[in-house]
Each structure stands twice: as structure tokens, then as C-alpha cells.
Write a protein that holds these residues in place. Structure first.
Motif, PDB file in Angstrom:
ATOM      1  N   ARG A 149      61.391  57.076 -31.647  1.00 44.88           N
ATOM      2  CA  ARG A 149      60.681  55.925 -32.219  1.00 44.88           C
ATOM      3  C   ARG A 149      60.654  55.967 -33.744  1.00 44.88           C
ATOM      4  O   ARG A 149      60.651  54.910 -34.390  1.00 44.88           O
ATOM      5  N   VAL A 170      52.590  55.962 -30.241  1.00 44.98           N
ATOM      6  CA  VAL A 170      52.878  57.355 -29.933  1.00 44.98           C
ATOM      7  C   VAL A 170      51.569  58.134 -29.862  1.00 44.98           C
ATOM      8  O   VAL A 170      50.549  57.702 -30.409  1.00 44.98           O
ATOM      9  N   PHE A 203      51.727  63.013 -33.215  1.00 42.80           N
ATOM     10  CA  PHE A 203      52.353  62.382 -34.375  1.00 42.80           C
ATOM     11  C   PHE A 203      51.835  62.973 -35.677  1.00 42.80           C
ATOM     12  O   PHE A 203      52.610  63.270 -36.586  1.00 42.80           O
ATOM     13  N   SER A 250      55.428  65.505 -27.116  1.00 40.71           N
ATOM     14  CA  SER A 250      56.120  64.214 -27.166  1.00 40.71           C
ATOM     15  C   SER A 250      57.148  64.142 -28.292  1.00 40.71           C
ATOM     16  O   SER A 250      57.504  63.053 -28.743  1.00 40.71           O
ATOM     17  N   THR A 288      60.096  61.710 -27.934  1.00 44.20           N
ATOM     18  CA  THR A 288      59.674  60.317 -28.083  1.00 44.20           C
ATOM     19  C   THR A 288      59.397  59.994 -29.548  1.00 44.20           C
ATOM     20  O   THR A 288      59.769  58.920 -30.044  1.00 44.20           O
ATOM     21  N   LEU A 289      58.756  60.912 -30.238  1.00 47.10           N
ATOM     22  CA  LEU A 289      58.463  60.712 -31.659  1.00 47.10           C
ATOM     23  C   LEU A 289      59.751  60.527 -32.453  1.00 47.10           C
ATOM     24  O   LEU A 289      59.844  59.627 -33.299  1.00 47.10           O
ATOM     25  N   GLU A 345      51.408  55.285 -36.311  1.00 41.74           N
ATOM     26  CA  GLU A 345      51.201  55.771 -34.939  1.00 41.74           C
ATOM     27  C   GLU A 345      50.800  54.628 -34.009  1.00 41.74           C
ATOM     28  O   GLU A 345      51.153  54.625 -32.826  1.00 41.74           O
TER      29      GLU A 345
END
Length: 335
Positions: free
Chosen positions: A261, A144, A149, A254, A257-258, A139
Motif C-alpha cells: 500500500r 493499514v 504502520f 502486516s 501489506t504496508l 494510515e
């Protein structure tokens, strides 16, 4: 006169790996306590999120399905290595796995630096193991949101717990496939060196693809087919868990985004990451996530949201190796 093939002492391998693996990211005392507490609470919350997103309701209501939640363990890297060694003992069902114990310890040591979590259906009634320093490192490296996460990772592992709860025959089925493979290997000891066999078995249980395994090239057809069947099942399980993570996005702000990434992390081209992926077959694992997820999405798109129930009903409903890349073939076969 040929020497006997060495077999792995998994308990010794787990202990040795536990002494070899670096501790990883070390939080302060208060931060460590908070990390453990939030991972535990995330795992509890993730179970209900996973149940809603995984579309396993019908299967979980079928006769014989398990209803009790998995035990949650939060461990350090050494703890994961020992737990993983115990899991390998369980799935092997007491049958020896060819390979040097030192090499098994080496594989566990490398894996212990990468694994975020794992559901183990072969210890007790099943347990969900979360590797705290790896979660913390990931993380921070990916930058993130911490709580999102941790919950997202737990959704993936709780999906695996629900898969084995919905299909209580699945653990024994996988154990039977491995037992058959090992029995065939024992009867043809010259097919490959013990070290290659060990690496192949570990990758089969973690998932892989044939074109990245020189291991498969030295196996007779029957053994190769067993490994490919194991790989197909693991592709289904991992792909379904990845799809479930994305379906739980409404509860995880998120999530996009998680996902972005995490995909970048899995595909990292940094020299150290490339070497580790090569040693551990993680490129094969990445292909497994993507291929399995594409299979799940395709069969649902063509057959409806509950069509995957057939895969949890019996071993005959599991996808065959060629069907992961050809979802229409699986739909035709299962009707």
C-alpha cells in the motif's frame, strides 16, 4: 548591470511555511495524546529492530561510531517546516543558497503536507522528526494497522539515524559536497535562474534522477557531477532504509501489506498527487527508493551480507552515480 542573485533566508522561510501549511488531519485531544505517545514509543522500539535488520553491527562497532540514540521529536506540519528550514541551514554550513525566500517557503509548505518523518543529522547531535498529522492521515487513507504502520515508519527513520551513527563522517561529507556545489554556482551566477537553483538543491538533498530534472541540463559539467554524486549517496541511504524496513517484517505482522500500500501511495495517479509529485520531484524520489534498494540487494547477493560495510567506512566506499545502476561496478571498485 546584472542584479545580485537572491539567497534564501531559511529562518524566514520556515516561519512563513509554518503559517501557510494547512493543519491536516486533526485528532481529538485524547487521540492526539495517544498518537504522540505511540509515535515516541514506536521510535524507541524501532531503533533496536532497525539495528538488527540493517546489518550495521560491524560499522557501529568501529572506532568513532556514535552510540547514543537520536533525539525524537513529534511535531505538527508547521513544526516540521521550521525544523526542515533549520536543517537546510545546518547542511549549508552558513553558506547562502541561491533562490527567493518565498519560493523556499512554498517548497517547505508543500513538503510539509507529505513527509511522514525525517532524520536530521545537522541539528545538535541528530534528531528524528515525526510528523503526527501526516502519519495519521496516511494510515487512515491506506487503511493499514495503526501500530504496525507507526513502527514501520519509525524503522525507516531510525535506519537513517544508524547510518549516520555508523559513518560519523557522512554528514560532513554531504555538507562538503553541497558547499562545493554552492561555491561553483556562486562563481558562475548566469548558469541558471535562482529559482531553478533552489529547486535543484532541495531535490539533490531529497534525492532525484537526472532524466527528471531540467535543472541539471543548465549546469556546467562539474556542478552536474556534484549533484549526481549527492543523488547517488541519497539513493544508497534511502534504498538501504527501505530494505531494512522489509527485513524487519518478522516483528511487524502486516509488513507485506504496508509495503504494497505504500508503493501504491507513492505511485498514485490521482490528479492532485501527480501535480504534487511533479512540483516536488517525488517521482524522482520513488526512483531513488527503488534504485537504491535494488543496489543494496544486488551487492549483498553477490558479495555477502556484510559487503555493504565498505560504504560506511569512508567516502571512497560510497557508490558513484553510475554504480547505483551497476552494482557489479561498485563491487569491483571496492574489492
Amino acid at each position: 548591470m546584472s542584479r545580485p542573485t537572491p539567497t534564501v533566508d531559511w529562518a524566514a522561510a520556515g516561519r512563513l511555511a509554518g503559517t501557510l501549511v494547512p493543519a491536516g488531519t486533526a485528532p481529538s485531544g485524547d487521540e492526539a495524546a495517544e498518537l504522540v505517545a505511540t509515535l515516541r514509543s514506536s521510535a524507541v522500539r524501532a531503533r533496536e529492530l532497525a539495528r538488527r535488520a540493517a546489518r550495521l553491527d560491524h560499522a557501529l562497532e568501529s572506532p568513532g561510531a556514535r552510540t547514543e540514540p537520536a533525539q525524537v521529536l513529534v511535531v505538527d506540519r508547521a513544526g516540521w517546516a521550521r525544523a526542515a528550514a533549520s536543517s537546510f541551514t545546518g547542511i549549508a554550513g552558513g553558506r547562502p543558497i541561491p533562490g527567493p525566500t518565498a519560493q523556499a517557503a512554498g517548497l517547505l509548505t508543500l513538503l510539509a503536507t507529505r513527509v511522514l518523518g525525517q532524520y536530521d543529522p545537522y541539528t545538535g547531535d541528530g534528531r528524528l522528526v515525526l510528523v503526527a498529522p501526516n502519519v495519521l492521515r496516511a494510515e487512515r487513507t491506506m487503511r493499514v494497522p495503526r501500530d504496525d504502520f507507526r513502527l514501520w515508519v519509525c524503522v525507516h527513520e531510525q535506519t537513517h539515524a544508524l547510518q549516520f551513527a555508523a559513518a560519523p563522517w557522512l554528514a560532513d561529507h554531504l555538507r562538503g559536497e553541497l558547499a562545493g556545489l554552492l561555491a561553483e554556482v556562486e562563481s558562475t551566477p548566469a548558469t541558471a535562474e535562482a529559482g531553478a537553483l533552489l529547486t535543484g538543491v532541495v531535490r539533490a538533498l531529497r534525492g532525484g534522477t537526472r532524466d527528471q530534472w531540467s535543472f541539471l541540463d543548465v549546469l556546467p559539467a562539474g556542478q552536474r557531477e556534484r549533484v549526481e554524486r549527492l543523488t547517488a549517496v541519497m539513493s544508497l541511504l534511502e534504498g538501504h532504509a527501505d530494505v531494512t524496513m522489509d527485513a524487519a517484517a518478522r516483528a511487524i505482522p502486516s509488513a507485506r501489506t504496508l509495503r504494497r500500500r505504500m508503493e501504491a501511495r507513492r505511485s498514485s495517479t490521482a490528479p492532485g498527487d501527480l501535480l504534487l509529485r511533479r512540483l516536488l520531484g517525488l517521482d524522482a524520489k520513488l526512483a531513488q527508493y527503488r534504485g537504491g534498494a535494488a543496489f543494496v540487494r544486488a551487492v549483498r547477493r553477490r558479495g555477502g551480507r556484510d559487503v555493504l560495510d565498505a560504504a560506511w567506512a569512508s567516502p571512497e566506499g560510497l557508490p558513484l552515480p553510475g554504480e547505483i545502476a551497476d552494482p557489479a561496478a561498485w563491487l569491483r571498485r571496492v574489492g
